[in-house]
Design an enzyme around this catalytic site. Sequence first.
Site, PDB file in Angstrom:
ATOM      1  N   SER A 161       0.750  -1.165   0.082  1.00 51.75           N
ATOM      2  CA  SER A 161      -0.084   0.000  -0.041  1.00 51.75           C
ATOM      3  C   SER A 161       0.858   1.164   0.028  1.00 51.75           C
ATOM      4  CB  SER A 161      -0.901  -0.137   1.275  1.00 51.75           C
ATOM      5  OG  SER A 161      -1.528   1.303   1.435  1.00 51.75           O
ATOM      6  N   TYR A 171      -1.262  -0.241  10.416  1.00 50.83           N
ATOM      7  CA  TYR A 171      -1.521  -0.593   8.899  1.00 50.83           C
ATOM      8  C   TYR A 171      -0.501  -0.403   8.239  1.00 50.83           C
ATOM      9  CZ  TYR A 171      -3.459  -1.104   4.329  1.00 50.83           C
ATOM     10  OH  TYR A 171      -3.779  -1.106   2.943  1.00 50.83           O
TER      11      TYR A 171
END
Length: 267
Positions: A161, A171
Site C-alpha cells: 500500500s 496498518y
Amino acid sequence: MPDSFVDQHRQQDGFLMNRFEKKVAFVTGGAQGFGEAFCRSLATEGASVVVADIDVTRAESTATELTKAGFNALAVQCDVGDEDAVGAAVSRVVDTFGGIDILVNNAGLHLTRYNQPFSTMPRADMRALFDVNVFGIVNTSIACLDTMRSRGGGTIVNISSIAAYNPITAYGVSKLTVRALTIALAHDFASAGVRCNAIAPGLIGTDSALADLPQAFVDSFIEDRQVVHRLGRMDDIVAMMLYLCADESSFITGETIKVSGGTPLWI
C-alpha cells in the site's frame, strides 16, 4: 460475473488471450474486491484459478460464476494466518490441478479499524493485522514454494500500500513490512526460479474504500496529493498484477511498484 468484464478481456484481435494457459493461480482473499478481480482477469487469460478465502461461501460463489463462464476455477477455504489451514488448502490445489505457478497474496485487513496508531489500537486487532498482512504472506509463500520449484519456478505478487511510504499507523507498518518481505522472499526463493514482487495501490475507488472514507477526504486526496487527478480504478491494479505475473516482467524481482496516481513521489 458482469458480462462486460469477460467481453472486454476475453478477446484481442478475435482470439482468447492465453498468457497464462496451463498455469495455476492461487489468489488469497479471492472471493471479493481486488481478489475477485484478480481471479477473473487471470482466468480470462487462460489460468486455472483458485479462489482462496476465509469466507468459503463467497469463494464458492465466485468460483461458480467463473466456471459457468467457461473457466477453470476452484474454491478453497483458507485462513492465511493459520499455517496448517494454508498447507491443507495448497495440498488440495496440488491434488486437483497438479501444482501452483502463480501466487497472489491479496488477503489483508485494512480500512479505518486497522489504520490506527499503535498507542490506541487494541492489541487483539494489532495481532490479527500482522497475522494476516505479514504472516499470511509468509505462510502462503512457503506453502507454495515446493510446488513452484517442481514446476520450474513461479511468480508471487504481494499487495502492499502507499501507506507503507509514510508508516505512521499499525496498518502502514504492516504494509512496510510487506515491502521488506518481498525483498527477502525474492532473495530466498530465487534459486527455485520464483520471482517475488509487490504492488502498492494508492486510493482506489472500491466499494469498501468509498464506504469507509469521507467524501471530502477522497476529493482532497485526489486534487491535493495525486499528480493524476482521478480516482484509481480496479483495472489499474489488475493490469499491474497481470504484468508482474507474466513473462514480460521476467527481469523484475524484489520490487514494490506504486500504482497510485503519482503519490507519493520523491527520490
